[in-house]
Design a protein around this motif. Structure first.
Motif, PDB file in Angstrom:
ATOM      1  N   HIS A  89       0.806  -1.218   0.000  1.00  0.00           N
ATOM      2  CA  HIS A  89       0.000   0.000   0.000  1.00  0.00           C
ATOM      3  C   HIS A  89       0.842   1.272   0.000  1.00  0.00           C
ATOM      4  CE1 HIS A  89      -3.885  -1.922   0.285  1.00  0.00           C
ATOM      5  NE2 HIS A  89      -3.376  -2.750   1.164  1.00  0.00           N
ATOM      6  N   THR A  90       2.172   1.140  -0.083  1.00  0.00           N
ATOM      7  CA  THR A  90       3.021   2.325  -0.130  1.00  0.00           C
ATOM      8  C   THR A  90       3.126   2.820  -1.563  1.00  0.00           C
ATOM      9  OG1 THR A  90       5.000   0.974  -0.363  1.00  0.00           O
ATOM     10  CG2 THR A  90       4.409   1.649   1.871  1.00  0.00           C
ATOM     11  N   ASP A  91       3.343   4.126  -1.706  1.00  0.00           N
ATOM     12  CA  ASP A  91       3.500   4.718  -3.027  1.00  0.00           C
ATOM     13  C   ASP A  91       4.856   4.355  -3.603  1.00  0.00           C
ATOM     14  OD1 ASP A  91       1.044   5.948  -2.987  1.00  0.00           O
ATOM     15  OD2 ASP A  91       1.819   7.807  -2.123  1.00  0.00           O
ATOM     16  N   LEU A  92       4.906   4.123  -4.899  1.00  0.00           N
ATOM     17  CA  LEU A  92       6.173   3.824  -5.554  1.00  0.00           C
ATOM     18  C   LEU A  92       6.986   5.082  -5.804  1.00  0.00           C
ATOM     19  CD1 LEU A  92       5.084   1.180  -8.196  1.00  0.00           C
ATOM     20  CD2 LEU A  92       6.248   0.797  -6.045  1.00  0.00           C
ATOM     21  N   ALA A  93       6.327   6.136  -6.169  1.00  0.00           N
ATOM     22  CA  ALA A  93       7.008   7.387  -6.483  1.00  0.00           C
ATOM     23  C   ALA A  93       6.873   8.359  -5.319  1.00  0.00           C
ATOM     24  CB  ALA A  93       6.406   7.995  -7.744  1.00  0.00           C
TER      25      ALA A  93
END
Length: 70
Positions: A31-35
């Motif tokens: 659920h973490t953002d990649l960018a």
């Protein structure tokens, strides 16, 4: 149009229901953002190497859109 607070479809849940067998660390990682959503920090920048405006410009994170790559 009025909102019926007793209707379960009125409110969306903030998080999807967790899989019972999924490890908590894996779920959090998925659920973490990649960018990154913000600019890089200027704390480690050397102010003697460039002007403040140039350092700020170099720290700017620009998201790459899928269409920009082509």
């Amino acid at each position: 149009m009025s909102v019926d607070p007793t209707d379960p479809d009125t409110f969306e849940t903030a998080e999807p229901e967790a899989d019972v067998e999924a490890p908590e660390a894996d779920t959090a990682e998925q659920h973490t953002d990649l960018a990154p959503s913000g600019d890089d920090s200027l704390e480690e920048a050397d102010p003697a190497a460039a002007s403040e405006a140039d350092l700020a410009e170099q720290a700017r994170v620009v998201s790459l859109d899928e269409d920009d790559y082509r």
